[in-house]
Scaffold this motif. Structure first.
Motif, PDB file in Angstrom:
ATOM      1  N   ASP A 125       0.907  -1.330  -0.055  1.00 41.06           N
ATOM      2  CA  ASP A 125       0.120   0.112  -0.165  1.00 41.06           C
ATOM      3  C   ASP A 125       0.849   1.131  -0.022  1.00 41.06           C
ATOM      4  O   ASP A 125       1.678   1.405   1.052  1.00 41.06           O
ATOM      5  N   GLY A 126       0.697   2.028  -1.014  1.00 38.98           N
ATOM      6  CA  GLY A 126       1.396   3.454  -1.103  1.00 38.98           C
ATOM      7  C   GLY A 126       1.520   4.275   0.243  1.00 38.98           C
ATOM      8  O   GLY A 126       2.148   5.074   0.203  1.00 38.98           O
ATOM      9  N   LYS A 127       0.290   4.335   0.794  1.00 40.27           N
ATOM     10  CA  LYS A 127       0.081   4.814   1.947  1.00 40.27           C
ATOM     11  C   LYS A 127       0.693   4.493   3.478  1.00 40.27           C
ATOM     12  O   LYS A 127       0.493   5.038   4.354  1.00 40.27           O
ATOM     13  N   ASP A 128       1.080   3.231   3.334  1.00 38.83           N
ATOM     14  CA  ASP A 128       1.246   2.431   4.654  1.00 38.83           C
ATOM     15  C   ASP A 128       2.608   1.583   4.011  1.00 38.83           C
ATOM     16  O   ASP A 128       2.817   0.345   4.147  1.00 38.83           O
ATOM     17  N   ALA A 129       3.744   2.236   3.797  1.00 41.17           N
ATOM     18  CA  ALA A 129       5.017   1.773   3.581  1.00 41.17           C
ATOM     19  C   ALA A 129       5.657   0.436   4.303  1.00 41.17           C
ATOM     20  O   ALA A 129       6.169  -0.420   4.125  1.00 41.17           O
ATOM     21  N   GLY A 130       5.138   0.645   5.672  1.00 42.08           N
ATOM     22  CA  GLY A 130       5.770  -0.260   6.891  1.00 42.08           C
ATOM     23  C   GLY A 130       4.508  -1.438   7.009  1.00 42.08           C
ATOM     24  O   GLY A 130       4.999  -2.201   7.701  1.00 42.08           O
ATOM     25  N   GLY A 131       3.522  -1.266   6.213  1.00 43.37           N
ATOM     26  CA  GLY A 131       2.294  -2.273   6.619  1.00 43.37           C
ATOM     27  C   GLY A 131       2.779  -3.562   5.835  1.00 43.37           C
ATOM     28  O   GLY A 131       3.941  -3.924   5.244  1.00 43.37           O
ATOM     29  N   PRO A 132       1.755  -4.439   5.695  1.00 43.25           N
ATOM     30  CA  PRO A 132       1.847  -5.844   5.326  1.00 43.25           C
ATOM     31  C   PRO A 132       2.111  -5.622   3.773  1.00 43.25           C
ATOM     32  O   PRO A 132       1.978  -4.665   3.105  1.00 43.25           O
ATOM     33  N   ARG A 133       2.746  -6.552   3.113  1.00 38.99           N
ATOM     34  CA  ARG A 133       3.157  -6.725   1.504  1.00 38.99           C
ATOM     35  C   ARG A 133       2.909  -8.024   1.249  1.00 38.99           C
ATOM     36  O   ARG A 133       2.665  -9.125   1.793  1.00 38.99           O
ATOM     37  N   LEU A 134       2.595  -8.126  -0.023  1.00 36.68           N
ATOM     38  CA  LEU A 134       2.253  -9.276  -1.157  1.00 36.68           C
ATOM     39  C   LEU A 134       3.427  -9.780  -1.672  1.00 36.68           C
ATOM     40  O   LEU A 134       3.915  -8.912  -2.641  1.00 36.68           O
ATOM     41  N   ARG A 135       3.893 -10.890  -1.797  1.00 36.29           N
ATOM     42  CA  ARG A 135       4.943 -11.383  -2.616  1.00 36.29           C
ATOM     43  C   ARG A 135       4.340 -12.376  -3.607  1.00 36.29           C
ATOM     44  O   ARG A 135       3.607 -13.207  -3.189  1.00 36.29           O
ATOM     45  N   PHE A 136       4.897 -12.078  -4.626  1.00 35.91           N
ATOM     46  CA  PHE A 136       4.464 -12.987  -5.640  1.00 35.91           C
ATOM     47  C   PHE A 136       5.560 -13.726  -6.646  1.00 35.91           C
ATOM     48  O   PHE A 136       6.718 -12.707  -6.817  1.00 35.91           O
ATOM     49  N   THR A 137       5.342 -15.063  -7.094  1.00 38.95           N
ATOM     50  CA  THR A 137       6.618 -15.357  -7.949  1.00 38.95           C
ATOM     51  C   THR A 137       6.623 -14.494  -9.243  1.00 38.95           C
ATOM     52  O   THR A 137       5.464 -13.836  -9.496  1.00 38.95           O
ATOM     53  N   GLY A 138       7.571 -14.567  -9.988  1.00 35.68           N
ATOM     54  CA  GLY A 138       7.464 -14.033 -11.397  1.00 35.68           C
ATOM     55  C   GLY A 138       6.705 -14.455 -12.283  1.00 35.68           C
ATOM     56  O   GLY A 138       5.869 -13.787 -12.983  1.00 35.68           O
ATOM     57  N   GLU A 139       6.222 -15.627 -12.149  1.00 36.62           N
ATOM     58  CA  GLU A 139       5.314 -16.570 -13.047  1.00 36.62           C
ATOM     59  C   GLU A 139       3.981 -16.083 -12.654  1.00 36.62           C
ATOM     60  O   GLU A 139       3.063 -15.669 -13.488  1.00 36.62           O
ATOM     61  N   ALA A 140       3.772 -15.956 -11.307  1.00 36.60           N
ATOM     62  CA  ALA A 140       2.316 -15.686 -10.766  1.00 36.60           C
ATOM     63  C   ALA A 140       1.986 -14.103 -11.242  1.00 36.60           C
ATOM     64  O   ALA A 140       1.038 -13.539 -11.646  1.00 36.60           O
ATOM     65  N   TRP A 141       2.990 -13.108 -11.025  1.00 39.93           N
ATOM     66  CA  TRP A 141       2.917 -11.785 -11.692  1.00 39.93           C
ATOM     67  C   TRP A 141       2.533 -11.545 -13.148  1.00 39.93           C
ATOM     68  O   TRP A 141       1.658 -11.037 -13.356  1.00 39.93           O
ATOM     69  N   LYS A 142       3.343 -12.326 -14.072  1.00 36.74           N
ATOM     70  CA  LYS A 142       3.096 -12.296 -15.454  1.00 36.74           C
ATOM     71  C   LYS A 142       1.699 -12.941 -15.685  1.00 36.74           C
ATOM     72  O   LYS A 142       0.906 -12.277 -16.496  1.00 36.74           O
ATOM     73  N   SER A 143       1.194 -13.703 -14.937  1.00 34.92           N
ATOM     74  CA  SER A 143      -0.302 -14.504 -15.240  1.00 34.92           C
ATOM     75  C   SER A 143      -1.271 -13.351 -14.769  1.00 34.92           C
ATOM     76  O   SER A 143      -2.062 -13.013 -15.443  1.00 34.92           O
ATOM     77  N   PHE A 144      -0.963 -12.526 -13.648  1.00 32.87           N
ATOM     78  CA  PHE A 144      -1.827 -11.500 -13.106  1.00 32.87           C
ATOM     79  C   PHE A 144      -1.921 -10.398 -14.310  1.00 32.87           C
ATOM     80  O   PHE A 144      -2.892  -9.820 -14.675  1.00 32.87           O
ATOM     81  N   GLN A 145      -0.878  -9.997 -14.794  1.00 37.55           N
ATOM     82  CA  GLN A 145      -0.683  -9.134 -15.789  1.00 37.55           C
ATOM     83  C   GLN A 145      -1.406  -9.285 -17.012  1.00 37.55           C
ATOM     84  O   GLN A 145      -1.965  -8.578 -17.477  1.00 37.55           O
ATOM     85  N   ALA A 146      -1.420 -10.571 -17.389  1.00 32.45           N
ATOM     86  CA  ALA A 146      -2.009 -10.966 -18.442  1.00 32.45           C
ATOM     87  C   ALA A 146      -3.689 -10.816 -18.088  1.00 32.45           C
ATOM     88  O   ALA A 146      -4.334 -10.691 -19.321  1.00 32.45           O
ATOM     89  N   GLY A 147      -3.953 -11.190 -17.347  1.00 36.17           N
ATOM     90  CA  GLY A 147      -5.284 -11.360 -16.881  1.00 36.17           C
ATOM     91  C   GLY A 147      -5.864  -9.937 -16.778  1.00 36.17           C
ATOM     92  O   GLY A 147      -6.968  -9.595 -17.296  1.00 36.17           O
ATOM     93  N   VAL A 148      -5.094  -8.904 -16.295  1.00 40.86           N
ATOM     94  CA  VAL A 148      -5.609  -7.521 -16.298  1.00 40.86           C
ATOM     95  C   VAL A 148      -5.671  -7.164 -17.826  1.00 40.86           C
ATOM     96  O   VAL A 148      -6.473  -6.673 -18.153  1.00 40.86           O
ATOM     97  N   ALA A 149      -4.622  -7.570 -18.757  1.00 40.96           N
ATOM     98  CA  ALA A 149      -4.693  -7.137 -20.041  1.00 40.96           C
ATOM     99  C   ALA A 149      -5.976  -7.708 -20.755  1.00 40.96           C
ATOM    100  O   ALA A 149      -6.484  -7.090 -21.561  1.00 40.96           O
ATOM    101  N   ALA A 150      -6.212  -8.950 -20.526  1.00 41.64           N
ATOM    102  CA  ALA A 150      -7.546  -9.693 -21.013  1.00 41.64           C
ATOM    103  C   ALA A 150      -8.957  -9.034 -20.373  1.00 41.64           C
ATOM    104  O   ALA A 150      -9.865  -9.598 -20.950  1.00 41.64           O
TER     105      ALA A 150
END
Length: 66
Positions: A35-60
């Protein structure tokens, strides 16, 4: 990313829409999102493969109704 992991020097990219901001950074082969307003807060971590899949889903348009 667990909150007890040591802070690494990451190059964050910030994108905002209205008053909401998200920051994304590469950490090795992974992509970390926070979250850009909570830099010290929780973070989500994705594998490169999962991130590419997410990006493809957004584009589709898979998330247009969310």
């Amino acid at each position: 990313m667990r909150t007890d992991e040591p802070e690494r020097s990451l190059q964050w990219i910030r994108r905002c829409a209205d008053s909401s901001c998200v920051e994304v950074a590469r950490d090795g082969d992974d992509v970390v999102v926070r979250d850009g307003k909570d830099a010290g807060g929780p973070r989500l971590r994705f594998t490169g493969e999962a991130w590419k899949s997410f990006q493809a889903g957004v584009a589709a348009g898979e998330f247009d109704r969310v």
